[in-house]
Design a protein around this motif. Structure first.
Motif, PDB file in Angstrom:
ATOM      1  N   VAL A  56       7.401  -0.180 -16.427  1.00  0.00           N
ATOM      2  CA  VAL A  56       8.357  -0.526 -15.379  1.00  0.00           C
ATOM      3  C   VAL A  56       8.846   0.726 -14.658  1.00  0.00           C
ATOM      4  CG1 VAL A  56      10.585  -1.623 -14.908  1.00  0.00           C
ATOM      5  CG2 VAL A  56       9.038  -2.625 -16.582  1.00  0.00           C
ATOM      6  N   GLU A  57       8.977   1.836 -15.370  1.00  0.00           N
ATOM      7  CA  GLU A  57       9.399   3.086 -14.728  1.00  0.00           C
ATOM      8  C   GLU A  57       8.388   3.525 -13.684  1.00  0.00           C
ATOM      9  OE1 GLU A  57      12.126   5.527 -17.924  1.00  0.00           O
ATOM     10  OE2 GLU A  57       9.965   5.593 -18.157  1.00  0.00           O
ATOM     11  N   VAL A  58       7.105   3.357 -13.988  1.00  0.00           N
ATOM     12  CA  VAL A  58       6.047   3.751 -13.058  1.00  0.00           C
ATOM     13  C   VAL A  58       5.941   2.774 -11.899  1.00  0.00           C
ATOM     14  CG1 VAL A  58       3.562   4.108 -12.797  1.00  0.00           C
ATOM     15  CG2 VAL A  58       4.751   4.945 -14.841  1.00  0.00           C
ATOM     16  N   ALA A  79      16.157   0.437  -7.730  1.00  0.00           N
ATOM     17  CA  ALA A  79      14.751   0.259  -8.092  1.00  0.00           C
ATOM     18  C   ALA A  79      13.893   0.074  -6.857  1.00  0.00           C
ATOM     19  CB  ALA A  79      14.606  -0.946  -9.024  1.00  0.00           C
ATOM     20  N   LEU A  80      14.401  -0.640  -5.860  1.00  0.00           N
ATOM     21  CA  LEU A  80      13.655  -0.854  -4.627  1.00  0.00           C
ATOM     22  C   LEU A  80      13.460   0.457  -3.874  1.00  0.00           C
ATOM     23  CD1 LEU A  80      12.344  -2.636  -2.517  1.00  0.00           C
ATOM     24  CD2 LEU A  80      14.611  -3.223  -1.652  1.00  0.00           C
ATOM     25  N   VAL A  81      14.505   1.273  -3.818  1.00  0.00           N
ATOM     26  CA  VAL A  81      14.382   2.575  -3.155  1.00  0.00           C
ATOM     27  C   VAL A  81      13.363   3.444  -3.879  1.00  0.00           C
ATOM     28  CG1 VAL A  81      15.595   4.694  -2.532  1.00  0.00           C
ATOM     29  CG2 VAL A  81      16.722   2.480  -2.235  1.00  0.00           C
ATOM     30  N   LYS A  82      13.425   3.456  -5.205  1.00  0.00           N
ATOM     31  CA  LYS A  82      12.462   4.249  -5.974  1.00  0.00           C
ATOM     32  C   LYS A  82      11.041   3.741  -5.780  1.00  0.00           C
ATOM     33  CE  LYS A  82      15.509   6.020  -9.588  1.00  0.00           C
ATOM     34  NZ  LYS A  82      15.764   6.126 -11.043  1.00  0.00           N
ATOM     35  N   ALA A  83      10.885   2.421  -5.662  1.00  0.00           N
ATOM     36  CA  ALA A  83       9.557   1.854  -5.445  1.00  0.00           C
ATOM     37  C   ALA A  83       8.967   2.349  -4.129  1.00  0.00           C
ATOM     38  CB  ALA A  83       9.632   0.327  -5.458  1.00  0.00           C
ATOM     39  N   THR A  84       9.785   2.410  -3.067  1.00  0.00           N
ATOM     40  CA  THR A  84       9.289   2.930  -1.787  1.00  0.00           C
ATOM     41  C   THR A  84       8.942   4.411  -1.906  1.00  0.00           C
ATOM     42  OG1 THR A  84      11.516   3.490  -0.966  1.00  0.00           O
ATOM     43  CG2 THR A  84      10.684   1.270  -0.506  1.00  0.00           C
ATOM     44  N   GLU A 134       2.582   8.470  -3.425  1.00  0.00           N
ATOM     45  CA  GLU A 134       1.170   8.266  -3.745  1.00  0.00           C
ATOM     46  C   GLU A 134       0.318   8.281  -2.478  1.00  0.00           C
ATOM     47  OE1 GLU A 134      -1.711   4.823  -5.750  1.00  0.00           O
ATOM     48  OE2 GLU A 134       0.447   4.521  -5.573  1.00  0.00           O
ATOM     49  N   LEU A 135       0.811   7.642  -1.416  1.00  0.00           N
ATOM     50  CA  LEU A 135       0.072   7.595  -0.148  1.00  0.00           C
ATOM     51  C   LEU A 135      -0.111   8.991   0.431  1.00  0.00           C
ATOM     52  CD1 LEU A 135      -1.108   6.087   2.314  1.00  0.00           C
ATOM     53  CD2 LEU A 135       1.222   5.953   3.218  1.00  0.00           C
ATOM     54  N   LYS A 173      -3.603  11.062   1.034  1.00  0.00           N
ATOM     55  CA  LYS A 173      -3.997  11.491   2.370  1.00  0.00           C
ATOM     56  C   LYS A 173      -4.157  13.009   2.449  1.00  0.00           C
ATOM     57  CE  LYS A 173      -4.274   7.516   4.346  1.00  0.00           C
ATOM     58  NZ  LYS A 173      -5.599   7.025   4.790  1.00  0.00           N
ATOM     59  N   ARG A 174      -3.317  13.717   1.692  1.00  0.00           N
ATOM     60  CA  ARG A 174      -3.451  15.183   1.697  1.00  0.00           C
ATOM     61  C   ARG A 174      -4.777  15.589   1.055  1.00  0.00           C
ATOM     62  NH1 ARG A 174       0.775  19.637  -0.895  1.00  0.00           N
ATOM     63  NH2 ARG A 174      -0.531  21.456  -0.501  1.00  0.00           N
TER      64      ARG A 174
END
Length: 396
Positions: free
Chosen positions: A84-86, A342-347, A353-354, A358-359
């Motif tokens: 869940v943390e990830v 949790a929602l902010v952390k999810a974004t 990751e994105l 891309k880098r």
């Protein structure tokens, strides 16, 4: 104790559970198994001491159950905390699969769902709560890499809202853009009480102040009254020449169908919007007018610059819908039942990751370009040397 009995496939019944004493017996005690345990907390030694223990269970279960009574939602919540943390939006089916792999039991959907909620609350809410905490009314956030990225995107912004559907209600407002390689770039978020005029004014004001700071930007949205009201009170921040507000043609089509109940004219409404020349627009407009004059009277209430390509001045960049932002809403669907933190952390995790991916792609292309450049350079040098040798031999 729970972990032991779950892995051994046995069970026990608690007879005493106090702050300093724990006493339990096997559920089959006196009927084929004499297992019992008594544990006492030793205050001076700061530990628990087993005072009585009859050894391992000697019972065997008559039937093998898919679940275990001691494998409760609290135990499952502790087991899935790292997952869940990830990914706070992890699917309940994935929780069930994880428990099956770890404990060899298949728990119910309800138990898995409840365990996930407890894990989320424990990770993101439990220990961070402090007395006299102030409750937020709205929150807007953006990330610096996204703000920088928008400087290199097309000057177009799409905004939309989607409802939160968990314990915490409200709306998630999102703004997106697109770069030259047609990659969608999330540039801002907000959690508000609903799609009200005040909420959209809060979002658009912060978006203009912190992210979309350049002029000549096209803004595409639906025809929600609250968005139009917010733009009207923006003191020109989202009005020409600083910005150009335009509507999604699909929403206009939907509004037209709701008004006139004429599905056979839907495609014509869309085609009018997609008209690239004035002549093409006039031809389709007259075709609509010939059907029922009220149709075009309704359409005339909308400025042509806000829905037709022929009159948009190029500020739409060819985008006729809000599909970009609606794609993001579907991506965030699994996170829309989470608490605010949790929602902010999810974004944050998903955007991190994105950008990392891309880098890596960009660096790989740069390295490939360097290798190609070196090959071309070495080939040119070889050709030059060969040409020089030929010239010398001819001279000799």
């Amino acid at each position: 104790m729970k972990d032991y009995t779950i892995h051994r496939g046995v069970d026990y019944r608690v007879y005493e559970s106090e702050p300093t004493t724990f006493y339990a017996k096997c559920t089959q005690y006196g009927a084929g198994c004499d297992w019992l345990i008594r544990v006492t907390k030793m205050s001076r030694k700061f530990c628990w001491e087993i005072r009585k223990y009859n050894g391992s269970h000697t019972c065997t279960r008559a039937t093998i159950s898919q679940d275990h009574s001691k494998l409760d939602s609290n135990t499952v919540a502790e087991a899935i905390k790292p997952l869940v943390e990830v990914d706070p939006s992890i699917r309940v089916k994935s929780v069930i699969a994880k428990v099956q792999a770890k404990f060899n039991y298949t728990i119910s959907y309800r138990k898995a769902w409840l365990a996930k909620q407890k894990a989320v609350e424990s990770i993101f809410s439990g220990d961070d709560l402090v007395p006299n905490i102030r409750v937020l009314h709205r929150v807007f956030w953006s990330y610096y890499p996204c703000i920088r990225a928008f400087r290199h995107c097309k000057p177009i912004v799409q905004v939309d809202g989607t409802h939160l559907y968990g314990k915490y209600k409200g709306c998630l407002l999102v703004a997106v853009s697109q770069d030259g390689n047609n990659n969608i770039v999330l540039i801002a978020f907000a959690i508000v009480e609903g799609e009200t005029s005040e909420a959209w004014h809060f979002f658009l004001s912060n978006l203009r102040q912190h992210v979309v700071t350049r002029d000549g930007v096209g803004l595409i949205s639906d025809r929600h009254d609250s968005i139009r009201a917010a733009i009207a009170r923006s003191n020109g921040a989202w009005s020409p020449p600083r910005a150009f507000h335009m509507f999604c043609i699909r929403h206009i089509e939907s509004n037209f169908l709701r008004k006139f109940k004429a599905p056979y004219l839907q495609k014509l409404i869309v085609n009018i919007g997609y008209s690239r020349t004035v002549r093409e627009y006039e031809t389709r407009y007259q075709r609509l007018r010939e059907r029922v004059e009220a149709n075009t009277n309704w359409l005339d209430r909308i400025l042509r610059e806000q829905y037709a390509l022929a009159f948009d001045g190029g500020y739409r960049w060819g985008y006729m819908t809000t599909n970009l932002v609606e794609c993001i809403n579907s991506v965030l669907k699994g996170a829309r039942n989470l608490p605010v933190t949790a929602l902010v952390k999810a974004t944050f995790y998903r955007l991190n990751e994105l950008f990392t991916r891309k880098r890596a792609e960009a660096e790989a292309r740069i390295n490939a370009g360097h290798v190609f450049s070196e090959l071309v350079t070495s080939k040119l040098h070889a050709n030059q040397r060969a040409a020089g040798n030929i010239q010398v031999s001819c001279f000799d």
